[in-house]
Write a protein that holds these residues in place. Structure first.
Motif, PDB file in Angstrom:
ATOM      1  N   GLY A 275       0.818  -1.202   0.000  1.00 56.07           N
ATOM      2  CA  GLY A 275       0.000   0.000   0.000  1.00 56.07           C
ATOM      3  C   GLY A 275       0.855   1.258   0.000  1.00 56.07           C
ATOM      4  N   ALA A 276       0.309   2.346   0.522  1.00 57.63           N
ATOM      5  CA  ALA A 276       1.004   3.639   0.521  1.00 57.63           C
ATOM      6  C   ALA A 276       2.083   3.681   1.609  1.00 57.63           C
ATOM      7  CB  ALA A 276       0.007   4.772   0.722  1.00 57.63           C
ATOM      8  N   ASN A 277       3.236   4.275   1.258  1.00 61.51           N
ATOM      9  CA  ASN A 277       4.369   4.404   2.182  1.00 61.51           C
ATOM     10  C   ASN A 277       4.950   5.810   2.096  1.00 61.51           C
ATOM     11  OD1 ASN A 277       5.376   1.419   3.181  1.00 61.51           O
ATOM     12  ND2 ASN A 277       4.405   1.314   1.166  1.00 61.51           N
ATOM     13  N   GLU A 278       5.541   6.227   3.208  1.00 61.54           N
ATOM     14  CA  GLU A 278       6.270   7.506   3.271  1.00 61.54           C
ATOM     15  C   GLU A 278       7.752   7.211   3.075  1.00 61.54           C
ATOM     16  OE1 GLU A 278       6.026  11.748   3.910  1.00 61.54           O
ATOM     17  OE2 GLU A 278       4.420  10.253   3.874  1.00 61.54           O
ATOM     18  N   MET A 279       8.403   7.931   2.158  1.00 58.45           N
ATOM     19  CA  MET A 279       9.817   7.680   1.872  1.00 58.45           C
ATOM     20  C   MET A 279      10.636   8.962   2.035  1.00 58.45           C
ATOM     21  SD  MET A 279      11.602   6.211  -1.599  1.00 58.45           S
ATOM     22  CE  MET A 279      11.355   7.761  -2.463  1.00 58.45           C
ATOM     23  N   HIS A 280      11.797   8.816   2.695  1.00 59.56           N
ATOM     24  CA  HIS A 280      12.750   9.927   2.848  1.00 59.56           C
ATOM     25  C   HIS A 280      14.108   9.485   2.330  1.00 59.56           C
ATOM     26  CE1 HIS A 280      10.138  12.554   5.280  1.00 59.56           C
ATOM     27  NE2 HIS A 280       9.628  11.415   5.729  1.00 59.56           N
TER      28      HIS A 280
END
Length: 660
Positions: free
Chosen positions: A577-582
């Motif tokens: 699903g949706a993920n936050e990436m840095h």
């Protein structure tokens, strides 16, 4: 210039190499330039609650001013409260205002390491969740810009002035005492004194701006100057000025009372002495001894003004390192400064006071002793500043040191050629001396035969005879100068000494850069600390069961300028699903920096899915982010990162991670 290496010297060199190997193999940790080894909060971390303070840990103690450590909110407003303080050992902290809102905060620092060099950097952390920030952190190196260039120029001129002052005076006192009365030698040594004095005053004025704002307008800020005078470097510069006052007195005596001709002055070609009055002879010897002792004390004091404020004063075995550094600097001055004096004497000395082979040979002995001292002290300094063989290739300090070693080897090789020219020139001088002696005997016999007839001429021709004698002396001196200049051996010696001096100028420039470069030990320690911190952060993030976040560190090298670094990927929650990436990009020393482009691609090779491209948005210096990164299914995903550091330099690195 150095004489031929004897078998015993070869044995000594082999022993030195063996000792160097043992030292480098068993080196213990040490540091010189300060490096950031840790922080709380860490670079790039996202914390649930705003911290009460931000702390930084360095590899050594540093000096801080009121604004050395700043924390800026997303709008660029400072949120620190009060001045930074030393909380323990090498850890420094600044308090933060309470009730800080969520967002990305930027930490900037600029401190002065114990060896006098400025160190600066920046990193970010977030409260609650990352956010865009208006803060733009400059990637300029601390101590850069116009002020940094002027400070580097001042350092080079101070070294050059020291070398010419000490080496030139030593050459006159120990190798060519007749040179004390030669105008060009006086100008050379006085020029070295003026250069060192002017450069020291310039460094004193620049120091406050160099370690602080870097602004040209702050150079003449009296408040900054007062602060500089209270530092170790300021005290060293003031001490140098006081010692230069004593050096001025030494120069006045050397080119004043000492320059007056003595009845016992020995010609440079080794001819026999004339009878002399014993009291005058003893007075000259006493003056020589006094100048030698006083000059050595002043020279050692000037060298100590560098040793007690730079690399030698920090880190491993400072009690040994500082005296060794003093000896090293004195050996450099005796060799390169004496070489400069010899070059000036060979090209500019007047016809009636030429530099002879005896002076050249004496300098050859001094130079050989200086080279031995340089090898001994340089071996110790290399071990102390590098600590391992790998640091020669893996650090900028090691690479510069290799260049310096190569230049020294080239200089010694040219010196060997100069030594051969000197030997051939000595043989020529001996032959000419014998011919001149035979000619004088013939001339004296002819004069005796005509003596009786000349007496009847009366005193009327005495003035005419004196005038003719002066003309003949001038013509003889001009003829002798033409013969010396036409001598192929003297011409060869001049050319080889000129080549030595040219290499010496480059060597001095490399040495100046080397003294401003972070030592290999410190650079490698900083890399190890950064790697350990990143690994710890990665382990902590990966083991967090609640979020399942993934952190990957990948080293890259695009092959161009500033092409080395580390890219770190944080993916949260690392599920389908949706993920936050840095994405964070750092230099090998852990400092964040910007590059033109970063892009990623996700591939699940077992299911033939991808590559799925992701282009993150730039947030702040060294930080990119992307939200809503879709992972369609669980598996062992390959994450490829393409890094571009210039228009033509780019590379792609990758790692696998279990997602879902």
């Amino acid at each position: 210039m150095t004489p031929t290496i004897a078998p015993r010297v070869r044995t000594l060199v082999l022993l030195l190499l063996a000792a160097a190997g043992l030292l480098l193999a068993g080196a213990a940790p040490a540091s010189a330039h300060a490096a950031l080894t840790g922080s709380d909060p860490q670079q790039g971390v996202v914390v649930d609650k705003a911290p009460a303070q931000v702390s930084l840990t360095f590899s050594e103690q540093v000096s801080m001013s009121a604004d050395s450590l700043r924390v800026l909110d997303p709008k660029g407003t400072p949120v620190q409260s009060g001045k930074p303080s030393n909380v323990s050992g090498t850890t420094y902290a600044v308090q933060l205002h309470s009730g800080l809102p969520d967002g990305t905060y930027t930490v900037t620092y600029q401190v002065v390491s114990a060896d006098s060099h400025p160190v600066a950097g920046a990193f970010t952390f977030s409260v609650g969740a990352p956010s865009p920030t208006s803060v733009s952190v400059s990637d300029d190196t601390a101590g850069g810009g116009v002020v940094g260039w002027l400070y580097g120029f001042g350092r080079y001129m101070s070294y050059a002035g020291f070398v010419v002052l000490i080496g030139g005076a030593a050459f006159v006192l120990t190798c060519w005492q007749r040179g004390a009365g030669v105008r060009v030698m006086q100008r050379l040594v006085v020029g070295g004194w003026l250069t060192l004095t002017s450069a020291t005053l310039l460094l004193l004025l620049l120091r406050g701006s160099y370690t602080g704002s870097g602004k040209v307008g702050d150079i003449f800020d009296l408040d900054l100057l007062g602060q500089v005078l209270q530092t170790k470097t300021g005290a060293a510069l003031v001490s140098r000025l006081l010692l230069l006052a004593a050096a001025a007195l030494f120069i006045a005596v050397l080119f004043g009372a000492y320059a007056r001709p003595s009845p016992t002055t020995t010609p440079d070609d080794g001819a026999s002495r004339r009878p002399a009055d014993s009291s005058e002879d003893q007075e000259k010897r006493d003056l020589t001894f006094g100048l030698a002792i006083g000059g050595t004390v002043v020279a050692a004091g000037l060298a100590a003004s560098w040793a007690m404020s730079e690399h030698a004063s920090v880190g491993l075995q400072t009690g040994i390192a500082m005296p060794v550094d003093v000896v090293h600097l004195l050996a450099v001055a005796a060799w390169l400064g004496g070489l400069t004096a010899l070059l000036v004497a060979l090209y500019r000395a007047p016809a009636d006071t030429p530099v002879g082979t005896a002076a050249v040979r004496r300098f050859s002995t001094v130079a050989f002793g200086s080279v031995v001292a340089l090898v001994l002290t340089g071996t110790y300094q290399s071990w102390r500043q590098l600590g391992s063989w790998s640091a020669f290739a893996d650090t900028r300090y090691g690479q510069l040191l290799l260049v310096k070693i190569g230049l020294v080897a080239l200089l010694v090789g040219i010196a060997y050629i100069s030594r051969r020219w000197t030997a051939q020139l000595a043989d020529t001088v001996v032959k000419r001396s014998k011919q001149a002696t035979r000619k004088e005997r013939v001339t004296a016999g002819a004069g005796d035969a005509k003596g009786g007839a000349g007496e009847s001429k009366g005193a009327g021709n005495s003035k005419r005879a004196a005038q003719l004698a002066r003309q003949r002396a001038a013509m003889d001196a001009a003829r002798e100068k033409r013969e010396r200049d036409a001598d192929p051996n003297r011409f060869g010696l001049r050319r080889s000494v000129l080549a030595e001096a040219s290499v010496a100028v480059v060597l001095l420039a490399v040495t100046t850069v080397l003294t401003q470069t972070e030592p290999g030990r410190t650079e490698q320690d900083a890399k190890a600390a950064t790697s350990s911190s990143s690994s710890s952060s990665s382990s902590s993030s990966s083991s967090t069961a609640s979020s399942g976040a993934v952190t990957l560190d990948m080293s890259f090298d695009t092959g161009g300028k500033d092409g080395n670094g580390v890219v770190r990927i944080d993916l949260d929650p690392a599920r389908v699903g949706a993920n936050e990436m840095h994405v964070y990009v750092e230099r090998p020393n852990g400092r964040a920096f910007d590059i033109p482009e970063v892009k990623l691609a996700f591939t699940l090779e077992s299911k033939d899915i991808g590559p799925l491209p992701v282009v993150p948005d730039h947030i702040t210096t060294g930080h990119w982010a992307a939200s809503g990164v879709q992972i369609p299914m669980a598996g062992d995903w390959k994450i490829a990162v393409t890094v571009r550091t210039s228009d033509i330099d780019q590379t792609t690195v990758s790692k696998n991670a279990q997602i879902g």
